[in-house]
Design an enzyme around this catalytic site. Structure first.
Site, PDB file in Angstrom:
ATOM      1  N   GLU A 183      14.473   5.923  40.764  1.00 11.88           N
ATOM      2  CA  GLU A 183      13.620   5.549  41.897  1.00 11.88           C
ATOM      3  C   GLU A 183      14.365   5.711  43.218  1.00 11.88           C
ATOM      4  O   GLU A 183      15.598   5.840  43.239  1.00 11.88           O
ATOM      5  CB  GLU A 183      13.128   4.117  41.741  1.00 11.88           C
ATOM      6  CG  GLU A 183      14.256   3.111  41.696  1.00 11.88           C
ATOM      7  CD  GLU A 183      13.881   1.751  42.273  1.00 11.88           C
ATOM      8  OE1 GLU A 183      13.251   1.702  43.332  1.00 11.88           O
ATOM      9  OE2 GLU A 183      14.264   0.746  41.661  1.00 11.88           O
ATOM     10  N   VAL A 207       9.442   1.192  41.544  1.00 10.26           N
ATOM     11  CA  VAL A 207       9.364   1.389  40.095  1.00 10.26           C
ATOM     12  C   VAL A 207       7.950   1.835  39.704  1.00 10.26           C
ATOM     13  O   VAL A 207       7.778   2.768  38.914  1.00 10.26           O
ATOM     14  CB  VAL A 207       9.776   0.097  39.350  1.00 10.26           C
ATOM     15  CG1 VAL A 207       9.435   0.193  37.861  1.00 10.26           C
ATOM     16  CG2 VAL A 207      11.258  -0.175  39.554  1.00 10.26           C
ATOM     17  N   LYS A 250      14.607  -9.196  38.683  1.00 14.20           N
ATOM     18  CA  LYS A 250      15.552  -9.746  39.665  1.00 14.20           C
ATOM     19  C   LYS A 250      15.497 -11.269  39.659  1.00 14.20           C
ATOM     20  O   LYS A 250      14.429 -11.849  39.587  1.00 14.20           O
ATOM     21  CB  LYS A 250      15.214  -9.210  41.061  1.00 14.20           C
ATOM     22  CG  LYS A 250      15.655  -7.774  41.248  1.00 14.20           C
ATOM     23  CD  LYS A 250      15.426  -7.302  42.663  1.00 14.20           C
ATOM     24  CE  LYS A 250      14.042  -6.757  42.869  1.00 14.20           C
ATOM     25  NZ  LYS A 250      13.783  -5.468  42.248  1.00 14.20           N
ATOM     26  N   SER A 267       4.651  -8.285  41.512  1.00 20.04           N
ATOM     27  CA  SER A 267       4.912  -6.877  41.776  1.00 20.04           C
ATOM     28  C   SER A 267       3.929  -5.976  41.036  1.00 20.04           C
ATOM     29  O   SER A 267       3.590  -6.218  39.869  1.00 20.04           O
ATOM     30  CB  SER A 267       6.333  -6.530  41.343  1.00 20.04           C
ATOM     31  OG  SER A 267       6.558  -5.145  41.526  1.00 20.04           O
ATOM     32  N   ALA A 268       3.520  -4.910  41.707  1.00 24.56           N
ATOM     33  CA  ALA A 268       2.685  -3.886  41.077  1.00 24.56           C
ATOM     34  C   ALA A 268       3.437  -3.153  39.970  1.00 24.56           C
ATOM     35  O   ALA A 268       2.827  -2.438  39.173  1.00 24.56           O
ATOM     36  CB  ALA A 268       2.205  -2.895  42.129  1.00 24.56           C
ATOM     37  N   ASP A 269       4.755  -3.352  39.896  1.00 21.85           N
ATOM     38  CA  ASP A 269       5.530  -2.722  38.819  1.00 21.85           C
ATOM     39  C   ASP A 269       4.976  -3.121  37.455  1.00 21.85           C
ATOM     40  O   ASP A 269       4.888  -2.283  36.539  1.00 21.85           O
ATOM     41  CB  ASP A 269       7.010  -3.151  38.861  1.00 21.85           C
ATOM     42  CG  ASP A 269       7.774  -2.621  40.074  1.00 21.85           C
ATOM     43  OD1 ASP A 269       7.203  -1.822  40.828  1.00 21.85           O
ATOM     44  OD2 ASP A 269       8.938  -3.027  40.243  1.00 21.85           O
ATOM     45  N   ASP A 323       1.855 -13.460  44.626  1.00 22.36           N
ATOM     46  CA  ASP A 323       2.772 -12.324  44.771  1.00 22.36           C
ATOM     47  C   ASP A 323       3.366 -11.931  43.423  1.00 22.36           C
ATOM     48  O   ASP A 323       4.315 -12.549  42.935  1.00 22.36           O
ATOM     49  CB  ASP A 323       3.882 -12.666  45.776  1.00 22.36           C
ATOM     50  CG  ASP A 323       4.747 -11.448  46.113  1.00 22.36           C
ATOM     51  OD1 ASP A 323       4.534 -10.381  45.512  1.00 22.36           O
ATOM     52  OD2 ASP A 323       5.627 -11.577  46.979  1.00 22.36           O
ATOM     53  N   LYS A 353       8.252   2.277  52.160  1.00 22.90           N
ATOM     54  CA  LYS A 353       8.277   1.892  50.745  1.00 22.90           C
ATOM     55  C   LYS A 353       6.918   2.242  50.142  1.00 22.90           C
ATOM     56  O   LYS A 353       5.886   1.773  50.623  1.00 22.90           O
ATOM     57  CB  LYS A 353       8.568   0.390  50.662  1.00 22.90           C
ATOM     58  CG  LYS A 353       8.552  -0.208  49.274  1.00 22.90           C
ATOM     59  CD  LYS A 353       8.966  -1.684  49.338  1.00 22.90           C
ATOM     60  CE  LYS A 353       8.685  -2.409  48.044  1.00 22.90           C
ATOM     61  NZ  LYS A 353       9.013  -3.864  48.138  1.00 22.90           N
TER      62      LYS A 353
HETATM   63  N1  PSU Z   1      15.794  -3.129  42.041  1.00 23.20           N
HETATM   64  C1  PSU Z   1      16.875  -3.120  42.868  1.00 23.20           C
HETATM   65  N2  PSU Z   1      16.652  -2.897  44.188  1.00 23.20           N
HETATM   66  C2  PSU Z   1      15.406  -2.622  44.683  1.00 23.20           C
HETATM   67  C3  PSU Z   1      14.280  -2.632  43.802  1.00 23.20           C
HETATM   68  C4  PSU Z   1      14.542  -2.888  42.493  1.00 23.20           C
HETATM   69  O1  PSU Z   1      18.003  -3.315  42.414  1.00 23.20           O
HETATM   70  O2  PSU Z   1      15.267  -2.373  45.885  1.00 23.20           O
HETATM   71  C5  PSU Z   1      12.896  -2.289  44.309  1.00 23.20           C
HETATM   72  C6  PSU Z   1      12.217  -1.419  43.232  1.00 23.20           C
HETATM   73  O3  PSU Z   1      11.780  -0.242  43.856  1.00 23.20           O
HETATM   74  C7  PSU Z   1      11.051  -2.248  42.766  1.00 23.20           C
HETATM   75  C8  PSU Z   1      10.711  -2.954  44.034  1.00 23.20           C
HETATM   76  O4  PSU Z   1       9.995  -1.475  42.250  1.00 23.20           O
HETATM   77  O5  PSU Z   1      12.002  -3.362  44.519  1.00 23.20           O
HETATM   78  C9  PSU Z   1       9.788  -4.112  43.802  1.00 23.20           C
HETATM   79  O6  PSU Z   1       9.200  -4.474  45.015  1.00 23.20           O
HETATM   80  P1  PSU Z   1       7.967  -5.493  45.033  1.00 23.20           P
HETATM   81  O7  PSU Z   1       8.561  -6.804  44.610  1.00 23.20           O
HETATM   82  O8  PSU Z   1       7.490  -5.487  46.462  1.00 23.20           O
HETATM   83  O9  PSU Z   1       6.937  -4.967  44.092  1.00 23.20           O
HETATM   84 MN    MN Z   2       5.003  -8.375  46.211  1.00 27.50          MN
END
Ligand code: PSU
Ligand code: MN
Length: 309
Positions: free
Chosen positions: A26, A107, A160, A141-143, A139, A87
């Site tokens: 990614e 992701v 995380k 993630s869309a992942d 909240d 992003k």
């Molecule tokens: N893992 C990391 N650093 C990052 C991310 C993941 O070590 O920056 C990023 C990835 O691209 C993941 C995104 O898909 O954070 C998730 O963001 P959100 O919580 O807004 O969906």
């Molecule tokens: Mn989010």
């Protein structure tokens, strides 16, 4: 229907055509996860870890509106250095294309483009997941939803630790996403080797991951397999430091009313600033560890395909 509007680099197209191993990477981790100028070094290191193992890296991003699978060094540098890079999650792909924007894929978006390109294995640092306080903020993630609909194998060090990890594991269960602990019965906590929760299935080797992937295909289960790969304990972030900085980071995000796609970059940057860079080194180690394992899984997958067709 025309061909999907995705451009593969020659290296990636050749590797796929010849059945050689490819690992998707990614780009949000580069643009929004790591600070400049360290991020470009990291991006190059990640590609080199694969190349040295005989695996073709496919870093994925949208460049001037074109979704690209496999970047050249100038494109990698642009993602790392250009502060205008946005992003891009899966829902942002189409508008980014129409507006000819340059964006780094999360992701969710990376897994989608990797799958469309015919790449099966994808390595990252940590997945997105359910945020703390999600019962109020919604909240998530869309992942997670993206991976529920894509047959890709994703190597990560868990969700995380800035997230609500128990809730994330519950959602992975609901979404029927298979989780394999790599040489562990514990779900990793990204900066920490153990999130405090367990995983049901443990594998010991890349070949076992590949057998699970093949069994999912045989069942036509078009969902992701998550390989949860912990950092060795001696490389993790100091747990006391981790807990203190996390509490501060969450309070600060709340006070500043950070929301939407800004939450994760804000928390990661806070960690980097308040651990004197230690979290950055750990984050790079995490991603490197996952990329090496992703390369081994992709190699085993290509070997299996050559044997069984
Ligand atoms: N893992 C990391 N650093 C990052 C991310 C993941 O070590 O920056 C990023 C990835 O691209 C993941 C995104 O898909 O954070 C998730 O963001 P959100 O919580 O807004 O969906
Ligand atoms: Mn989010």
């Amino acid at each position: 229907m025309t061909q999907p509007p995705i451009t593969l680099s020659d290296a990636v197209a050749d590797a796929l055509a010849e059945g050689r191993p490819v690992v998707a990477l990614e780009s949000t981790i580069i643009s929004h996860g790591f600070p400049r100028p360290r991020n470009l070094d990291a991006a190059r290191l990640f590609e080199r870890l694969l190349t040295e193992a005989g695996v073709t890296p496919a870093t994925i991003a949208v460049i001037d509106g074109v979704p690209r699978v496999g970047l050249d060094d100038a494109q990698l540098a642009r993602i790392a250095e250009d502060t205008a890079v946005v992003k891009v999650s899966a829902r942002d792909l189409a508008p980014a294309m129409v507006r000819e924007a340059t964006g780094a894929t999360t992701v969710a978006a990376t897994a989608l483009l990797a799958h469309r390109a015919g790449i099966r294995v994808f390595s990252t640092g940590g997945l997105g997941g359910v945020h703390r306080g999600a019962a109020q903020s919604f909240d998530e993630s869309a992942d997670l939803v993206a991976l529920a609909g894509l047959p890709v194998t994703v190597v990560s060090a868990g969700a995380k630790s800035i997230l609500d990890v128990p809730a994330t594991l519950e959602r992975l269960e609901t979404l029927n996403i298979t989780v394999l602990g790599y040489r562990t019965n514990r779900y990793p906590g990204f900066y920490l080797a153990d999130s405090g929760l367990g995983v049901d299935w443990r594998v010991e080797a890349p070949d076992e991951v590949v057998e699970v992937m093949a069994a999912q295909d045989a069942l036509e289960l078009r969902r992701a397999v998550l390989v949860a790969n912990p950092l060795p304990v001696d490389k993790q972030l100091d747990p006391a430091l981790h807990d203190r900085v996390l509490a501060e980071a969450l309070a600060r995000a709340d006070a500043q009313r950070i929301s939407g796609k800004d939450v994760t970059p804000f928390l990661l940057a806070y960690f980097q600033q308040h651990t004197a860079g230690a979290s950055l080194e750990v984050n790079i180690d995490i991603a490197s560890n996952n990329i090496v394992l992703g390369g081994q899984i992709a190699t085993a997958w290509a070997g299996r395909a050559a044997r069984v067709g």
